[in-house]
Design a protein around this motif. Structure first.
Motif: not given
Length: 100
Positions: A78-99
């Motif tokens: 997902e990080a690679i996809r977001r970087i490739h598409n010029g999208e924000s990486m913040a989503h990855l860190y704001q939506n982390i669940r324990g599972d």
């Protein structure tokens, strides 16, 4: 990163000596060369060793029952996809669940 176990074992023993009740080793890359898996398994001061699947693990979980592996492949993809598409990486860190 953990390659050889000696530094982690020494640190865990020191922590326990000074009153720690549990000691968890958490690293991104579990290289674990040579006898490191066995050394970690035999260390009474270390309760668990957590690594990501960023390097091949092979038989290391068998050689060290304390070793737990976290799969980060979906997050990296997902990080690679977001970087490739010029999208924000913040989503990855704001939506982390324990599972995850």
């Amino acid at each position: 990163m953990i390659d050889e176990a000696r530094t982690f074992i020494d640190a865990a023993r020191l922590l326990k000596l000074h009153g720690a009740t549990n000691c968890y080793v958490m690293v991104t890359h579990g290289i674990l060369s040579g006898q490191a898996p066995e050394e970690l398994a035999e260390c009474e001061a270390i309760d668990e060793v957590v690594v990501c699947n960023t390097t091949p693990i092979g038989d290391k979980t068998v050689r060290c029952p304390k070793l737990k592996v976290i799969d980060v492949s979906i997050m990296i993809a997902e990080a690679i996809r977001r970087i490739h598409n010029g999208e924000s990486m913040a989503h990855l860190y704001q939506n982390i669940r324990g599972d995850d």
